[in-house]
Design a protein around this motif. Structure first.
Motif, PDB file in Angstrom:
ATOM      1  N   GLU A  95       0.604  -1.077  -0.067  1.00 23.97           N
ATOM      2  CA  GLU A  95      -0.180  -0.135  -0.329  1.00 23.97           C
ATOM      3  C   GLU A  95       0.451   1.216   0.445  1.00 23.97           C
ATOM      4  N   TRP A  96       1.851   1.293   0.591  1.00 29.52           N
ATOM      5  CA  TRP A  96       2.958   2.182   0.559  1.00 29.52           C
ATOM      6  C   TRP A  96       4.030   2.447  -0.825  1.00 29.52           C
ATOM      7  N   PHE A  97       3.893   1.644  -1.362  1.00 29.43           N
ATOM      8  CA  PHE A  97       4.593   1.845  -2.719  1.00 29.43           C
ATOM      9  C   PHE A  97       3.401   1.854  -3.286  1.00 29.43           C
ATOM     10  N   THR A  98       2.062   1.489  -3.722  1.00 28.73           N
ATOM     11  CA  THR A  98       1.801   2.419  -4.655  1.00 28.73           C
ATOM     12  C   THR A  98       0.679   3.583  -4.335  1.00 28.73           C
ATOM     13  N   ASP A  99       0.504   3.892  -3.337  1.00 33.84           N
ATOM     14  CA  ASP A  99       0.054   5.414  -2.379  1.00 33.84           C
ATOM     15  C   ASP A  99       0.700   6.405  -3.882  1.00 33.84           C
ATOM     16  N   ALA A 100       1.964   6.593  -3.310  1.00 38.70           N
ATOM     17  CA  ALA A 100       2.884   7.132  -3.998  1.00 38.70           C
ATOM     18  C   ALA A 100       2.702   8.334  -3.556  1.00 38.70           C
ATOM     19  N   GLU A 101       3.016   8.766  -2.629  1.00 35.47           N
ATOM     20  CA  GLU A 101       2.308  10.022  -1.088  1.00 35.47           C
ATOM     21  C   GLU A 101       3.665  10.782  -0.714  1.00 35.47           C
ATOM     22  N   ILE A 102       4.482   9.328  -0.797  1.00 36.75           N
ATOM     23  CA  ILE A 102       5.836   9.569  -0.332  1.00 36.75           C
ATOM     24  C   ILE A 102       6.481  10.682  -1.559  1.00 36.75           C
ATOM     25  N   LEU A 103       6.746  10.230  -2.416  1.00 36.17           N
ATOM     26  CA  LEU A 103       7.174  11.064  -3.318  1.00 36.17           C
ATOM     27  C   LEU A 103       6.780  11.947  -3.500  1.00 36.17           C
ATOM     28  N   THR A 104       5.816  12.195  -3.299  1.00 29.51           N
ATOM     29  CA  THR A 104       5.227  14.181  -3.727  1.00 29.51           C
ATOM     30  C   THR A 104       5.204  15.168  -2.549  1.00 29.51           C
ATOM     31  N   ALA A 105       5.472  14.174  -1.609  1.00 28.84           N
ATOM     32  CA  ALA A 105       5.518  14.723  -0.004  1.00 28.84           C
ATOM     33  C   ALA A 105       6.930  15.478   0.190  1.00 28.84           C
ATOM     34  N   LYS A 106       7.043  16.775   0.918  1.00 28.50           N
ATOM     35  CA  LYS A 106       7.972  17.668   0.953  1.00 28.50           C
ATOM     36  C   LYS A 106       8.752  17.427   1.825  1.00 28.50           C
ATOM     37  N   PRO A 108      12.821  15.582   3.261  1.00 27.22           N
ATOM     38  CA  PRO A 108      13.950  15.231   1.945  1.00 27.22           C
ATOM     39  C   PRO A 108      14.985  13.909   1.179  1.00 27.22           C
ATOM     40  N   GLU A 109      15.710  14.362   0.085  1.00 24.63           N
ATOM     41  CA  GLU A 109      15.748  13.210  -0.445  1.00 24.63           C
ATOM     42  C   GLU A 109      15.923  11.899   0.141  1.00 24.63           C
ATOM     43  N   TRP A 110      17.149  12.309   1.108  1.00 28.65           N
ATOM     44  CA  TRP A 110      17.949  11.136   1.873  1.00 28.65           C
ATOM     45  C   TRP A 110      16.944   9.874   1.974  1.00 28.65           C
TER      46      TRP A 110
END
Length: 123
Positions: A95-106, A108-110
């Motif tokens: 669910e975390w992979f498919t949600d993609a909310e972490i990719l659009t969240a502000k 840091p990249e690390w």
């Protein structure tokens, strides 16, 4: 006097019988059910000892089998719990992979990279 004569006659008859029959013959044929020789008692004790040893081995094997059965029941019971927890963890990770909310969240990249690598490792 009559009594002594009877006892003497009885003693003579008894001695005559014992002269004809040996002690071993008497023990085996006439007293076999009532008295045992030492050899028979020794053999009986050895036989009982062996039977008891076999019974103890059977009881030991039954206890061993019961212990193995109990351990298997514990393992199977725990595996049911592990299966449920593993299924829930896999569901959360996917669910975390498919949600993609972490990719659009502000964030840091690390942190994003660490989260995705940790999540991928968990799967």
């Amino acid at each position: 006097m009559v009594l002594t004569a009877l006892l003497a006659a009885a003693g003579g008859v008894g001695a005559n019988i014992w002269g004809q029959v040996s002690v071993e013959d008497f023990m085996q044929n006439y007293m076999g059910d009532f008295m045992s020789t030492s050899r028979n008692m020794y053999a009986d004790q050895k036989l009982q000892q062996r039977f008891f040893g076999v019974e103890m081995n059977i009881a030991k094997e039954q206890l061993y089998r019961e212990d193995v059965r109990d351990l298997m029941e514990l393992t199977v019971g725990r595996m049911d719990v592990y299966l449920i927890v593993g299924t829930l963890m896999l569901t959360f990770c996917i669910e975390w992979f498919t949600d993609a909310e972490i990719l659009t969240a502000k964030v840091p990249e690390w942190f994003r990279t660490l989260f995705l690598v940790s999540n991928f490792s968990a799967v």
